[in-house]
Design a protein around this motif. Structure first.
Motif, PDB file in Angstrom:
ATOM      1  N   VAL A  18       0.643  -1.412   0.119  1.00  0.00           N
ATOM      2  CA  VAL A  18       0.130   0.173  -0.092  1.00  0.00           C
ATOM      3  C   VAL A  18       1.006   1.346  -0.036  1.00  0.00           C
ATOM      4  O   VAL A  18       1.673   1.456   0.854  1.00  0.00           O
ATOM      5  N   LEU A  19       0.792   2.174  -0.974  1.00  0.00           N
ATOM      6  CA  LEU A  19       1.376   3.364  -1.078  1.00  0.00           C
ATOM      7  C   LEU A  19       0.245   4.426  -0.476  1.00  0.00           C
ATOM      8  O   LEU A  19      -0.781   4.410  -1.023  1.00  0.00           O
ATOM      9  N   ASN A  20       0.310   5.181   0.303  1.00  0.00           N
ATOM     10  CA  ASN A  20      -0.364   5.706   1.384  1.00  0.00           C
ATOM     11  C   ASN A  20      -0.139   7.483   1.474  1.00  0.00           C
ATOM     12  O   ASN A  20       0.916   7.853   2.280  1.00  0.00           O
ATOM     13  N   THR A  21      -0.308   8.398   0.584  1.00  0.00           N
ATOM     14  CA  THR A  21      -0.069   9.529   0.748  1.00  0.00           C
ATOM     15  C   THR A  21      -0.853  10.485   1.748  1.00  0.00           C
ATOM     16  O   THR A  21      -2.020  10.237   2.199  1.00  0.00           O
ATOM     17  N   GLY A  22       0.026  11.467   2.390  1.00  0.00           N
ATOM     18  CA  GLY A  22      -0.753  12.232   3.744  1.00  0.00           C
ATOM     19  C   GLY A  22      -0.814  11.165   4.732  1.00  0.00           C
ATOM     20  O   GLY A  22      -1.866  11.341   5.405  1.00  0.00           O
ATOM     21  N   GLY A  23      -0.059  10.151   4.688  1.00  0.00           N
ATOM     22  CA  GLY A  23      -0.284   8.887   5.693  1.00  0.00           C
ATOM     23  C   GLY A  23       0.217   9.272   7.127  1.00  0.00           C
ATOM     24  O   GLY A  23       0.044   8.409   8.046  1.00  0.00           O
ATOM     25  N   MET A  45       3.833   8.220   2.325  1.00  0.00           N
ATOM     26  CA  MET A  45       4.562   9.381   1.789  1.00  0.00           C
ATOM     27  C   MET A  45       3.795  10.626   2.329  1.00  0.00           C
ATOM     28  O   MET A  45       2.378  10.833   2.469  1.00  0.00           O
ATOM     29  N   ASP A  46       4.492  11.692   2.887  1.00  0.00           N
ATOM     30  CA  ASP A  46       4.157  12.776   3.444  1.00  0.00           C
ATOM     31  C   ASP A  46       5.250  13.902   3.287  1.00  0.00           C
ATOM     32  O   ASP A  46       6.245  13.762   3.298  1.00  0.00           O
ATOM     33  N   GLU A  69       7.545   1.389   5.516  1.00  0.00           N
ATOM     34  CA  GLU A  69       8.542   2.471   4.843  1.00  0.00           C
ATOM     35  C   GLU A  69       8.068   3.839   4.962  1.00  0.00           C
ATOM     36  O   GLU A  69       6.873   4.079   5.005  1.00  0.00           O
ATOM     37  N   THR A  70       8.880   4.661   4.572  1.00  0.00           N
ATOM     38  CA  THR A  70       8.320   6.041   4.511  1.00  0.00           C
ATOM     39  C   THR A  70       9.252   6.943   3.466  1.00  0.00           C
ATOM     40  O   THR A  70      10.125   6.419   3.156  1.00  0.00           O
ATOM     41  N   TYR A  71       8.367   7.885   3.029  1.00  0.00           N
ATOM     42  CA  TYR A  71       9.105   8.577   1.814  1.00  0.00           C
ATOM     43  C   TYR A  71       8.595  10.190   2.059  1.00  0.00           C
ATOM     44  O   TYR A  71       7.363  10.337   1.981  1.00  0.00           O
ATOM     45  N   ALA A  72       9.621  10.898   2.515  1.00  0.00           N
ATOM     46  CA  ALA A  72       9.219  12.494   2.817  1.00  0.00           C
ATOM     47  C   ALA A  72       9.258  13.253   1.246  1.00  0.00           C
ATOM     48  O   ALA A  72      10.155  13.285   0.837  1.00  0.00           O
TER      49      ALA A  72
END
Ligand SMILES: NC(=O)c1ccc[n+]([C@@H]2O[C@H](COP(=O)([O-])OP(=O)(O)OC[C@H]3O[C@@H](n4cnc5c(N)ncnc54)[C@H](O)[C@@H]3O)[C@@H](O)[C@H]2O)c1
Length: 264
Positions: A18-23, A45-46, A69-72
């Protein structure tokens, strides 16, 4: 009798990527919890790197069996979105489910709204959603499978004075959802929009604090007499993304405590 919220378990989410923006916060964070509870792996991703780190730490503690995992970065940045998709693929091998929660409010009388404010709302809420959907769908088309859930708003279905940019951007998200659902159904991709009513999050707390939102008025105006919770919205997301909803695509799904049916 007032019944309390009881989360359910839905099929087909365990092990999905799952890729979750504003997560990192609010509704997106509640969705991260709900998908992690179902055993899905998550890339959040946030733009808010600090909130992202806190969210990831809590999720890893609460759900040690799932990978987080995270991606800023910003959803308005095509290269950042591409990099987040690539990071999701690298970590989990696929992008199965995209949740587009990143969004901002924009409240100002239309005669005072600056063009920059208009552009910012449309850029984050609508263009950001398109950039994410396009990048994810390129992968989903290759794997002939995928689900996209766009968080729109009940204000994408009805008008709210003083919120032209917000309403128009969210109506755009609903229209985009319809077109993409139609265009990508043949590739095994379902696309739906979730339309929350008034939900208690950092975003609405800030507006209540500033006096832009009147809590008492919202409660009186809502048939159920209260604001919703992020968990109640997240529950709709896990249902819509699951195999229980395989014939559901192209629609806007409300969770608003009956707000939009009341006409006064
Ligand atoms: N709270 C409500 O009542 C409500 C109602 C209807 C719709 N929505 C929608 O739900 C979504 C989430 O709202 P919320 O209330 O949880 O808000 P929130 O402010 O609590 O969380 C939004 C998250 O998105 C992130 N974000 C903002 N702009 C970004 C960008 N350009 N790139 C990446 N991340 C970004 C923020 O850092 C934050 O973590 C939004 O799209 C909002 O419009 C909220």
């Amino acid at each position: 009798m007032t019944r309390s919220f009881a989360p359910a378990t839905y099929p087909g989410l365990e092990g999905r990527a799952v890729l979750n923006t504003g997560g990192a916060k609010g509704i997106g964070y509640a969705m991260a919890n709900a998908f992690a509870r179902h055993g899905a792996d998550l890339l959040l991703m946030d733009m808010d790197a600090d909130a992202l780190a806190t969210a990831a730490k809590t999720l890893r503690r609460d759900f040690p069996h799932v990978r987080i995992e995270t991606y800023a970065g910003s959803v308005t940045d095509e290269a950042a979105v591409e990099a987040a998709c690539a990071a999701c693929e690298e970590a989990f091998g696929r992008v199965d489910i995209l949740l587009t929660n990143a969004g901002i409010s924009m409240n100002r009388p239309s005669t005072e709204l600056t063009l920059n404010e208009w552009r910012r709302a449309v850029d984050v809420n609508l263009t950001g959603t398109f950039i994410c959907a396009q990048a994810a769908a390129r992968r989903m088309i290759a794997q002939k499978d995928g689900v996209i859930l766009n968080t729109a708003s009940m204000w994408g279905l009805a008008s709210s004075p003083g919120r032209a940019a917000y309403c128009a951007s969210k109506a755009g998200v609903i229209s985009l959802t319809e077109v993409l659902a139609d265009e990508w159904a043949e590739h095994g991709i379902r696309v739906n929009a979730i339309c929350p009513g008034y939900i208690r999050t950092a975003l609405t707390d800030e507006l209540i604090g500033k006096g832009t939102l009147d809590l008492a008025r919202i409660e009186t105006r809502t048939p159920q007499g209260r604001m919703g919770t992020p968990e109640e919205v997240a529950e709709m997301a896990v249902y819509l993304a699951s195999d229980a909803a395989v014939f559901v695509t192209g629609h806007a799904h409300l969770s608003d405590g009956g707000f939009l049916v009341r006409t006064f």
